[in-house]
Design a protein around this motif. Structure first.
Motif, mmCIF file in Angstrom:
data_model
loop_
_atom_site.group_PDB
_atom_site.id
_atom_site.type_symbol
_atom_site.label_atom_id
_atom_site.label_comp_id
_atom_site.label_asym_id
_atom_site.label_seq_id
_atom_site.Cartn_x
_atom_site.Cartn_y
_atom_site.Cartn_z
ATOM 1 N N ARG A 165 0.869 -1.112 -0.056
ATOM 2 C CA ARG A 165 -0.153 0.055 -0.011
ATOM 3 C C ARG A 165 0.934 1.155 -0.092
ATOM 4 N NH1 ARG A 165 -4.223 -1.049 4.462
ATOM 5 N NH2 ARG A 165 -4.703 1.045 4.339
ATOM 6 N N ASP B 79 1.153 4.025 -2.858
ATOM 7 C CA ASP B 79 0.772 5.399 -2.642
ATOM 8 C C ASP B 79 1.900 6.179 -3.122
ATOM 9 O OD1 ASP B 79 -0.721 7.321 -0.964
ATOM 10 O OD2 ASP B 79 1.093 7.749 -0.239
ATOM 11 N N ARG C 204 0.890 13.728 -3.148
ATOM 12 C CA ARG C 204 -0.246 13.402 -2.877
ATOM 13 C C ARG C 204 -0.517 13.896 -1.353
ATOM 14 N NH1 ARG C 204 -3.092 7.344 -2.769
ATOM 15 N NH2 ARG C 204 -5.063 7.990 -2.191
ATOM 16 N N PRO D 81 -3.654 13.937 1.947
ATOM 17 C CA PRO D 81 -4.941 13.670 2.258
ATOM 18 C C PRO D 81 -5.986 14.788 1.953
ATOM 19 C CG PRO D 81 -3.772 14.064 4.158
ATOM 20 C CD PRO D 81 -2.816 14.284 3.133
ATOM 21 N N GLN D 82 -7.354 14.155 2.106
ATOM 22 C CA GLN D 82 -8.542 14.882 1.767
ATOM 23 C C GLN D 82 -8.408 16.249 2.748
ATOM 24 O OE1 GLN D 82 -10.657 14.585 -0.736
ATOM 25 N NE2 GLN D 82 -11.613 16.314 -0.439
ATOM 26 N N LEU E 110 -10.192 9.223 9.969
ATOM 27 C CA LEU E 110 -9.490 9.792 9.023
ATOM 28 C C LEU E 110 -7.881 8.780 9.023
ATOM 29 C CD1 LEU E 110 -8.793 11.537 6.300
ATOM 30 C CD2 LEU E 110 -8.191 13.324 7.988
ATOM 31 N N SER F 148 -8.537 5.169 8.161
ATOM 32 C CA SER F 148 -8.810 4.761 6.615
ATOM 33 C C SER F 148 -7.931 5.077 5.828
ATOM 34 C CB SER F 148 -10.174 5.580 6.414
ATOM 35 O OG SER F 148 -9.964 7.081 6.461
ATOM 36 N N ARG F 149 -6.903 6.092 6.379
ATOM 37 C CA ARG F 149 -6.094 6.552 5.273
ATOM 38 C C ARG F 149 -4.453 6.262 5.789
ATOM 39 N NH1 ARG F 149 -6.934 8.978 1.284
ATOM 40 N NH2 ARG F 149 -4.809 10.042 1.103
ATOM 41 N N SER F 150 -4.242 5.322 6.564
ATOM 42 C CA SER F 150 -2.964 4.978 7.451
ATOM 43 C C SER F 150 -1.998 4.723 6.521
ATOM 44 C CB SER F 150 -3.380 3.620 8.113
ATOM 45 O OG SER F 150 -3.793 2.479 7.703
ATOM 46 N N HIS G 150 -1.182 6.104 3.549
ATOM 47 C CA HIS G 150 -0.768 7.425 3.161
ATOM 48 C C HIS G 150 0.136 7.817 4.272
ATOM 49 C CE1 HIS G 150 -0.326 11.342 1.510
ATOM 50 N NE2 HIS G 150 -0.874 11.815 2.555
#
Length: 1016
Positions: A526, A530, A537, A539-540, A582, A585-587, A589
């Protein structure tokens, strides 16, 4: 080509109820079978209780010194440590400490066993010297006064050696073979276990390999003309053959360990021995099976039926392991031996699962489920005969009787017992079934190595729920010992113990779970994917607020956020709950960012993410508790008094680069949950990690540019501006530098509260009673993990002079096995230091130490910002004058009579963050704890990795201001207290609408105000 099965995979911690639902229906046998089991088990139990062993065994010791008593616990600790203590002073102190914990003086034994009587007499006599008392005739009192400490020491050591002589078949394999010779007409089988802890160094691994190889040759020559399975055997522990037998080092293990195991197996085949690979912890199961499968695949072992392995029934994957072993046997057309045991590391497995916050445990939490699974696995093994030769290791009479019934005969399997245990049971079994075979698992080794083994056996068999302990207790009726495991479980929902059913999921320690192949592959893939999607990149949340407004907006944001209820603060898009989701769910990244920008290994990066999630979860819960209601205070009639907590306003949060996600998010989350807004300033070295911040956390991010390959620092003007800003009413600082604190003190305006944690010269003290292997593990972890870039990392190790050479050698040898390099490689133990400046400072310190101290170890380091672990021995602690923030350990020897000087040296540093203590002497531990002013003290474990909500973290002196992060008092520092007093009786009789006082005590401040306004 054989049809080789794929690598072993199975759910690591499946649900207990699902397993019970599968096992319970198949556990019931026919009434005639149950009746025969009942009769056989009853006869065996009666034989155990009738046996009068003049020498005695473990059962007799457990009957006399139960582990539920102070005497039993003291005896266990004495057995574990006394014989490795070389100096008289420490030995006397240790004996006094332990014998003073129980009533050995009046411990009257009625046992007929010589072992028990001799041990009780020696310990009781020693206790009388320590605590002199007169008997009616005065003889004992006069005797002990003449004996003195040397006699006490000798008597106690002799008691320990007496136990050792009984529980170890021999100190050498030659002695063991001599003692194990069969008496006339006796049919015996032995499996010899060479004692010793797992290897920590390459030298340890070579020594264990040589011991195994020599033992195989000696056993083979003395084996006689018997054929398998009557041949003797040897048990091999894989962790003894490799210093890094761990899942993350799989590639290295397969290259280095498989040839060694194959070499030993070939030697075993040459003598046609039973060669058993012993069981390891759950984390090593997949790796163990990989090594076994690779060894079995070698054609040189073809035609040999003696290769085997141990399977633990308390592991939930035991049945799947049996299926895998059967597949291997089919693929290679081999016959294999399988030893089925119940398991000996239960406490360790439970603790590890709790520390990691797993969804469940890899082992059963109720003994009845282990017994139920053992019988189910036994049934499966019996069905796989003759391709599998089952070996049932048990001292449980009911289990023995059940296996006998299921076997439907006496061929194609054997029972096993531990030397020194189960003798009465198996003697009776041999009388009743002359054709039933059993093998004795016999430890071989020195008394020093024995005692750690003995303690494991006592813990395994001495628990109140174990059959051995209950069988030794005549107060337990025989019918209670014959209760079937299925009858104890009854229904699937009762399969898990209610107290152990849920690990610490709310306060996860963040230890990586890379023992499982699936988890390692996922975390390797992952972050790589990424990175392929682009280096920039974000996160949101980062795209949502790339830059916040200036400092002036902080006050308005604070007032708006403070008006939110605590529940709402936790669930806004920037609140604690949203932050946790957050992160989880985005670990991948964040892990990739932490590795690329912070240089963290995969394990450390995952720990950082999980600790950040823990802070969000913990502070949200604490905030609801602290700010969710007011506190009613006492007062006179007609008056209400209420105490409330409210946010202070605006906080400045400065990120530390060594924990740029967890600590940064922790301080921001705490401030927000207290009703404040935050000006967030990332660390200069790790700006990108901090950019995914909350909308309520506003502030400029100075000098946010990518860190170059050489990891140069952007300049620090942003932090200084934040410290000096006149409108900044509040300040929050982690890993702060002195110039920041001076700037804060020099500013005009209101007094600014400072919350800071700034590292320290953290020390560890290890005396002669400490287990060297445990000290080596904890020192290497504490000093070198995260490249030594933790505030809590070990900097200064004090080792008792009498054992210093061995401990330093073991620590240096263990450090030599660490892999230094690319942090994105799962096998890396030590990554780079943070930047060029840090490396230059550390290199300068190393150069100075090479001229002022004795170098014990200097590891090789790749080019770039890498600093290898170093170990220097100092003449005195004062040579280390400042914190060295990197993988450099300083060692000082001390004499036990100079422990006070050690504590003064620690005190003189001015720091007080963490302290480690390794000792088995409770009085010494308590004295050290009472003497030193240190924030976090860790006893007989490593001293890093404080868990949110479990080990609140922070120091004093030069190490911080408090309160402790991740603790119950932390959020209060981010708030002010406000008392509201309301006169509810305005002087008119009509005001007292609810009696004197007007308002019931439980009403809120707002309700009181409204009632007061509505009154005429």
């Amino acid at each position: 080509m054989p049809n080789i099965p794929p690598p072993f995979t199975a759910p690591y911690a499946p649900d207990d109820a699902e397993i019970a639902a599968r096992l319970l229906p198949a556990s019931h046998l026919s009434p005639p079978q149950e009746a025969r089991i009942h009769r056989t088990a009853t006869r065996l139990i009666e034989a155990i209780r009738k046996r009068d062993d003049r020498l005695g065994g473990v059962e007799d010791m457990l009957r006399e010194f139960a582990l539920s008593t102070k005497e039993g616990l003291a005896l266990m600790v004495l057995a574990e440590a006394l014989l490795r203590v070389p100096d008289a002073r420490t030995a006397d102190q240790f004996i006094e400490d332990k014998l003073g914990e129980g009533d050995f003086i009046h411990h009257e034994t009625k046992s007929t066993a010589f072992l028990v009587n001799a041990s009780a007499w020696a310990l009781g006599l020693s206790a009388r010297v320590i605590q002199p008392g007169e008997t009616p005739d005065g003889t004992i009192g006069r005797l002990v006064k003449r004996l003195g400490a040397p006699a006490v020491r000798t008597a106690t050591r002799q008691a320990m050696r007496l136990m050792g002589n009984h529980f170890v078949l021999g100190e050498t394999i030659e002695q063991a073979l001599e003692r194990g010779k069969p008496r006339s007409g006796q049919k015996t089988r032995y499996s010899f276990d060479m004692l010793g802890e797992g290897a920590r160094t390459a030298a340890d691994a070579r020594r264990y390999f040589d011991a195994y190889a020599s033992a195989i040759e000696t056993i083979g020559k003395a084996a006689g003309n018997h054929a398998l399975p009557d041949r003797p055997g040897i048990s091999v522990k894989l962790s003894a053959l490799h210093p890094r037998f761990e899942a993350i080092s799989r590639a290295r293990v397969m290259v280095e360990l498989v040839p060694q195991l194959l070499d030993l197996a070939q030697r075993g085949k040459a003598h046609d021995l039973n060669f058993t690979v012993d069981a390891e912890e759950a984390d090593r199961l997949e790796l163990s099976l990989d090594v076994i499968a690779a060894t079995l695949a070698d054609p040189s072992l073809k035609g040999w039926d003696g290769f085997g392995l141990a399977i633990q029934a308390y592991q939930k994957r035991a049945s799947a392991v049996i299926d895998y072993v059967d597949a291997l046997a089919r693929a290679h057309d081999r016959k294999l031996m399988v030893r089925l045991v119940k398991g000996a590391y239960w406490d360790t497995e439970i603790k590890r699962a709790q520390e990691r916050g797993l969804d469940g445990y890899p082992v059963f939490t109720r003994k009845a489920m282990t017994d139920l699974n053992y019988v189910a696995c036994a049934s499966k093994l019996l069905a796989l005969r003759p391709r599998i030769f089952p070996q049932f290791a048990t001292h449980n009479a009911l289990t023995v009787a059940t296996v006998l019934e299921m076997a439907e005969g006496s061929s194609g399997f054997e029972f096993q017992r531990l030397h020194g245990m189960g003798e009465a049971l198996y003697e009776q079994l041999a009388k009743d079934h002359a054709d039933i075979a059993y093998r004795t698992y016999a430890p071989v080794g020195s008394h020093r190595d024995l005692l750690a083994y003995l303690v494991r056996r006592l813990l395994e068999n001495g628990a109140n729920s174990s059959f051995v302990a209950q069988a030794a207790d005549y107060r337990v009726p025989v019918p209670a010992l014959l209760q079937r495991p299925a009858d104890a479980i009854v229904r699937p929902q009762a399969a898990a113990h209610p107290k152990d059913s849920a690990p610490l999921r709310s306060v996860r320690a963040g230890a990586a779970q890379f023992a499982r192949r699936r988890i390692r592959r996922a975390h390797r893939a992952r972050p790589t994917a990424d990175r392929r999607q682009g280096r920039d990149r974000r996160p949101q949340a980062d795209r949502r607020c790339n830059a916040g407004p200036g400092p002036r907006s902080g006050g308005r944001s604070a007032r708006g956020f403070r008006r939110l209820e605590p529940d709402a603060r936790g669930h806004t898009r920037g609140g604690a709950g949203a932050g946790r989701h957050l992160l989880e769910s985005r670990s991948a990244h964040f892990i990739a960012l932490l590795q690329r920008e912070g240089g963290k290994t995969l394990d450390d990066a995952l720990s950082d993410v999980r600790e950040a999630a823990d802070f969000c979860r913990y502070y949200a819960a604490q905030g609801r508790k602290l700010f969710g209601s007011e506190t009613a205070m006492p007062g006179p009639t007609g008056e209400s008094n209420a105490l409330t907590m409210r946010g202070r306003g605006v906080f400045v949060a400065i990120s530390p680069w060594n924990f740029p996600l967890a600590i940064f998010l922790g301080q921001v989350t705490a401030a927000l949950m207290a009703g404040n807004s935050v000006v967030a300033k990332p660390a200069e070295q790790t700006p990108r990690i901090a950019r995914g911040r909350s909308p309520a956390a506003r502030g400029r991010h100075p000098q946010e540019r990518a860190v170059s390959r050489h990891r140069r620092r952007p300049h620090r003007r942003g932090a200084d501006r934040a410290s000096r800003h006149r409108r900044r009413r509040l300040h929050r600082l982690d890993r702060g530098r002195p110039q920041h604190q001076r700037a804060l003190a020099a500013k005009d305006g209101p007094i600014v509260p400072l919350i800071a944690e700034t590292g320290g010269i953290n020390a560890m003290i290890a005396d002669a009673t400490a287990l060297p292997e445990q000290v080596a593990d904890d020192v290497v972890t504490s000093a070198f993990r995260s490249a030594g870039q933790r505030c809590s990392a070990l900097r200064l190790l004090f080792v008792q002079e009498d054992v210093a050479d061995r401990m330093i050698e073991m620590v240096a040898g263990a450090a030599r096995e660490l892999k230094i390099g690319d942090p994105s490689d799962v096998a890396t133990h030590v990554g780079p230091v943070i930047d060029v400046e840090a490396k230059q400072r550390l290199d300068a310190h190393i150069a100075r130490m090479k001229t002022e101290a004795r170098l014990h170890f200097a590891g090789p380091a790749p080019e770039g910002c890498f600093v290898a672990p170093h170990i220097f021995e100092l003449t005195e602690a004062g040579q280390l004058t400042e914190e060295v923030f990197g993988p450099i350990l300083h060692v000082v020897r001390y004499r036990p009579e100079n422990l006070e000087r050690v504590l003064r040296a620690i005190e003189r540093t001015g720091y007080g963050l963490t302290l480690g203590v390794h000792s088995r002497i409770d009085d010494s531990i308590e004295a050290i704890i009472d003497r030193v002013q240190v924030g976090n003290i860790y006893v007989n474990r490593n001293m890093i990795g404080a868990v949110v909500g479990v080990q609140p973290f922070g120091g004093n002196g030069l190490s911080g201001t408090g309160p402790k992060a991740g603790g119950p008092h932390y959020l209060a520092r981010f708030a002010t207290e406000q008392t509201v007093t309301i006169n509810t009786g305005c002087g008119r009789r009509q005001c007292c609408v609810a009696g004197w006082g007007g308002v019931s005590p439980g009403r809120s401040v707002a309700s009181r105000r409204n009632i007061g306004l509505m009154l005429p």
